[in-house]
Design an enzyme around this catalytic site. Structure first.
Site, PDB file in Angstrom:
ATOM      1  N   ASP A   1       1.108  -1.553   0.111  1.00  0.00           N
ATOM      2  CA  ASP A   1      -0.574  -0.024  -0.141  1.00  0.00           C
ATOM      3  C   ASP A   1       1.598   1.180   0.267  1.00  0.00           C
ATOM      4  O   ASP A   1       1.625   1.203   0.908  1.00  0.00           O
ATOM      5  CB  ASP A   1      -0.322  -0.270   1.095  1.00  0.00           C
ATOM      6  CG  ASP A   1      -2.325  -1.102   0.980  1.00  0.00           C
ATOM      7  OD1 ASP A   1      -1.669  -1.760   0.574  1.00  0.00           O
ATOM      8  OD2 ASP A   1      -2.374  -1.306   1.937  1.00  0.00           O
TER       9      ASP A   1
ATOM     10  N   ARG B   1     -16.288 -12.770   0.980  1.00  0.00           N
ATOM     11  CA  ARG B   1     -15.723 -12.229   2.030  1.00  0.00           C
ATOM     12  C   ARG B   1     -15.881  -9.914   1.487  1.00  0.00           C
ATOM     13  O   ARG B   1     -15.542 -10.448   0.340  1.00  0.00           O
ATOM     14  CB  ARG B   1     -14.047 -12.930   1.422  1.00  0.00           C
ATOM     15  CG  ARG B   1     -13.229 -11.565   2.166  1.00  0.00           C
ATOM     16  CD  ARG B   1     -11.742 -11.945   1.983  1.00  0.00           C
ATOM     17  NE  ARG B   1     -11.184 -10.453   2.462  1.00  0.00           N
ATOM     18  CZ  ARG B   1     -10.617 -10.650   3.732  1.00  0.00           C
ATOM     19  NH1 ARG B   1      -9.904 -12.247   4.714  1.00  0.00           N
ATOM     20  NH2 ARG B   1      -9.299  -9.717   4.316  1.00  0.00           N
TER      21      ARG B   1
HETATM   22  C1  GA4 Z   1      -3.297  -0.171  -3.898  1.00  0.00           C
HETATM   23  C2  GA4 Z   1      -3.796   0.162  -2.470  1.00  0.00           C
HETATM   24  C3  GA4 Z   1      -4.915   0.793  -1.952  1.00  0.00           C
HETATM   25  O1  GA4 Z   1      -6.303  -0.237  -2.838  1.00  0.00           O
HETATM   26  C4  GA4 Z   1      -5.241   1.857  -3.599  1.00  0.00           C
HETATM   27  C5  GA4 Z   1      -5.191   0.972  -4.548  1.00  0.00           C
HETATM   28  C6  GA4 Z   1      -5.452   2.174  -6.466  1.00  0.00           C
HETATM   29  C7  GA4 Z   1      -6.305   1.708  -6.482  1.00  0.00           C
HETATM   30  O2  GA4 Z   1      -7.175   0.467  -6.591  1.00  0.00           O
HETATM   31  O3  GA4 Z   1      -6.460   2.126  -7.171  1.00  0.00           O
HETATM   32  C8  GA4 Z   1      -3.914   0.842  -6.984  1.00  0.00           C
HETATM   33  C9  GA4 Z   1      -3.023   0.233  -5.477  1.00  0.00           C
HETATM   34  C10 GA4 Z   1      -3.864   0.466  -4.793  1.00  0.00           C
HETATM   35  C11 GA4 Z   1      -1.484   0.994  -5.767  1.00  0.00           C
HETATM   36  C12 GA4 Z   1      -0.424   1.287  -7.885  1.00  0.00           C
HETATM   37  C13 GA4 Z   1      -2.044   1.738  -8.495  1.00  0.00           C
HETATM   38  C14 GA4 Z   1      -3.262   2.491  -7.740  1.00  0.00           C
HETATM   39  C15 GA4 Z   1      -4.529  -0.340  -8.191  1.00  0.00           C
HETATM   40  C16 GA4 Z   1      -3.086   0.181  -9.062  1.00  0.00           C
HETATM   41  C17 GA4 Z   1      -2.804  -0.044  -9.854  1.00  0.00           C
HETATM   42  C18 GA4 Z   1      -6.628   2.636  -3.569  1.00  0.00           C
HETATM   43  C19 GA4 Z   1      -4.578   2.494  -3.399  1.00  0.00           C
HETATM   44  O4  GA4 Z   1      -3.951   3.488  -2.833  1.00  0.00           O
HETATM   45  O5  GA4 Z   1      -3.019   1.725  -4.554  1.00  0.00           O
END
Ligand code: GA4
Length: 337
Positions: free
Chosen positions: A215, A280
Site C-alpha cells: 500500500d 469475503r
Molecule cells: C493499492 C492500495 C489501495 O487499494 C489503493 C490502490 C489503487 C487503486 O485501486 O486505485 C492502486 C494500488 C493501490 C497501487 C498502484 C495503482 C493504484 C491500483 C494501482 C494499480 C486505493 C491505493 O492507494 O493504491
C-alpha cells in the site's frame, strides 16, 4: 455473482490472546497480536512493524455498532443488481469497480467501492450509493472517524516506541484537513473455478481476488468478515495466511511509513486469494498525508546515517503509483543506490 450472506457479526466471540512477552503471536498463526490496552503495546508495535510490517489489533475501541452498520450497508450495496451498482462507477479512481483494479490492466475476482475518506467528499456523494444513500453515507462516515482515531492512537504509540519526542509527528498527517486518505469496501464473491477439478488431476487454480502489492500510504487499517483469503509475505518471501477475525483490525505498514522510518519498518506485501464457496467482505481505511507533504525519513531516525530515499512529495509518489502495475515495487524509483 451476488451470493452474500446477511451480516455475520451478530455474535462476537472473544479472540484468543496470549499473555506473555511483548510480542504475542496468535496461537494459530504467526501474525503478531497487539492488545492496545497493554502497557507494553508501543514496543510490541515497533517490533511487529520491523519484523512483519503487519499486526492484528484487539482492544481497539471502535464501537461494534459502527462496524455492523457499515457491514449491513455494504452487504446491501453489493446485493443490488449490477445496473444499480454501476451507477456508482466506474472507479477512476473513486467509485464502483468490478474486476478491474487501477488504470493499468490489473484484474481480480472482486467488486469494490473506492471512496475518499473525507467528510466533505462523503457529504456530496452522488445518489448511486444504494437504496438509502444517506444511511450509507453516515455509516461510512461514523466508521471512518472511529477507525482514524484508533489509527492515530497506534501512530502515537509507534512514535513513543521509536522514542520520538513529538508523538503526533505521524498521526497529525491523518488528522490534517488536507489528509489524502481513502476508503475501500471490497466484496470477493465465491469463485466457482477454485473448486473445479481440471480433469487432469492438477490442483484447482489459485484464483486471485486482489493481486500482491504494497500500500502506498502511511498505514492501512483492515477489517473483514470471517471469511479467509488475506495472505502476507514474510521477510523470507514466503506467503502466510491471515486467519480472519471479524472483531479485530489488521494494520499494514505502507510505503510512506517505510520511508519515514528510513527503512526500519517494512511495507508489507499482501494479496487476497479467492474463495470457492463464500463471500469475503473487507473494509480498509488507507491513512495518507496531504498531497503537498514531503515524504522523508524522520530526523530522529536518520541521525548519523544517510537517508535511503530520494525526497518526494506524496503527490509525486501517488502520481507515479498510478502509472504502475499492482505488483510493482513502487519505492524502487525513489531509492538511493
Ligand atoms: C493499492 C492500495 C489501495 O487499494 C489503493 C490502490 C489503487 C487503486 O485501486 O486505485 C492502486 C494500488 C493501490 C497501487 C498502484 C495503482 C493504484 C491500483 C494501482 C494499480 C486505493 C491505493 O492507494 O493504491
Amino acid at each position: 455473482m451476488v451470493v452474500l450472506s446477511k451480516p455475520v457479526i451478530q455474535h462476537f466471540s472473544s479472540p484468543f490472546i496470549l499473555n506473555q512477552g511483548p510480542v504475542e503471536l496468535s496461537s494459530e498463526s504467526q501474525i503478531p497480536l497487539i492488545d492496545l490496552s497493554e502497557p507494553d503495546a508501543k514496543h510490541a508495535i515497533v517490533k511487529a512493524c520491523e519484523d512483519f510490517g503487519f499486526f492484528k489489533v484487539v482492544s481497539h475501541g471502535v464501537p461494534l455498532d459502527f462496524i455492523s452498520n457499515l457491514e449491513s450497508e455494504a452487504v446491501g450495496f453489493f446485493s443490488l443488481p449490477p445496473s444499480e451498482k454501476e451507477k456508482a462507477g466506474p472507479a477512476n479512481p473513486f467509485g464502483y469497480g468490478n474486476k478491474k483494479i487501477g488504470p493499468n490492466g490489473d484484474v481480480g475476482w472482486i467488486e469494490y467501492l473506492l471512496l475518499k475518506a473525507d467528510t466533505s467528499y462523503l457529504s456530496k456523494l452522488p445518489s448511486g450509493f444504494g437504496n438509502n444513500p444517506e444511511k450509507f453515507r453516515s455509516a461510512v462516515n461514523d466508521y471512518i472517524l472511529a477507525v482514524r482515531k484508533m489509527g492515530c492512537e497506534i501512530l502515537e504509540l509507534m512514535a513513543d516506541g521509536l522514542k520520538i519526542q513529538q508523538r503526533n509527528v505521524l498521526s497529525k498527517l491523518l488528522m490534517d484537513e488536507q489528509s489524502d486518505s481513502a476508503f475501500r469496501l471490497n466484496h470477493y464473491p465465491p469463485c466457482p473455478e477454485v473448486n473445479e477439478a481440471s480433469g487432469d488431476g492438477a490442483p484447482p487454480p489459485n484464483m486471485i481476488g486482489f493481486g500482491e502489492h504494497t500500500d502506498p500510504q502511511i498505514i492501512s487499517i483492515l477489517r473483514s468478515n470471517n471469511i479467509s483469503g488475506l495472505q502476507i509475505s514474510t521477510m523470507d518471501g514466503s506467503w502466510i495466511p491471515v486467519p480472519p477475525d471479524q472483531t479485530s483490525f489488521f494494520i499494514n505498514v505502507g510505503d510512506s511509513l517505510q520511508v519515514m522510518t528510513n527503512g526500519r519498518f517494512k511495507s508489507v506485501r499482501h494479496r487476497v486469494m479467492a474463495n470457492g464457496s463464500k463471500s469475503r467482505l473487507s473494509m480498509i481505511y488507507f491513512g495518507g498525508p496531504p498531497l503537498s507533504e514531503r515524504i522523508v525519513p524522520l530526523p530522529a531516525l536518520v541521525k548519523g546515517k544517510e537517508s535511503l530515499y530520494k525526497e518526494f512529495t506524496w503527490f509525486e509518489y501517488k502520481k507515479s503509483s498510478y502509472k504502475s502495475r499492482l505488483s510493482d515495487n513502487r519505492l524502487a524509483l525513489f531509492q538511493r543506490i
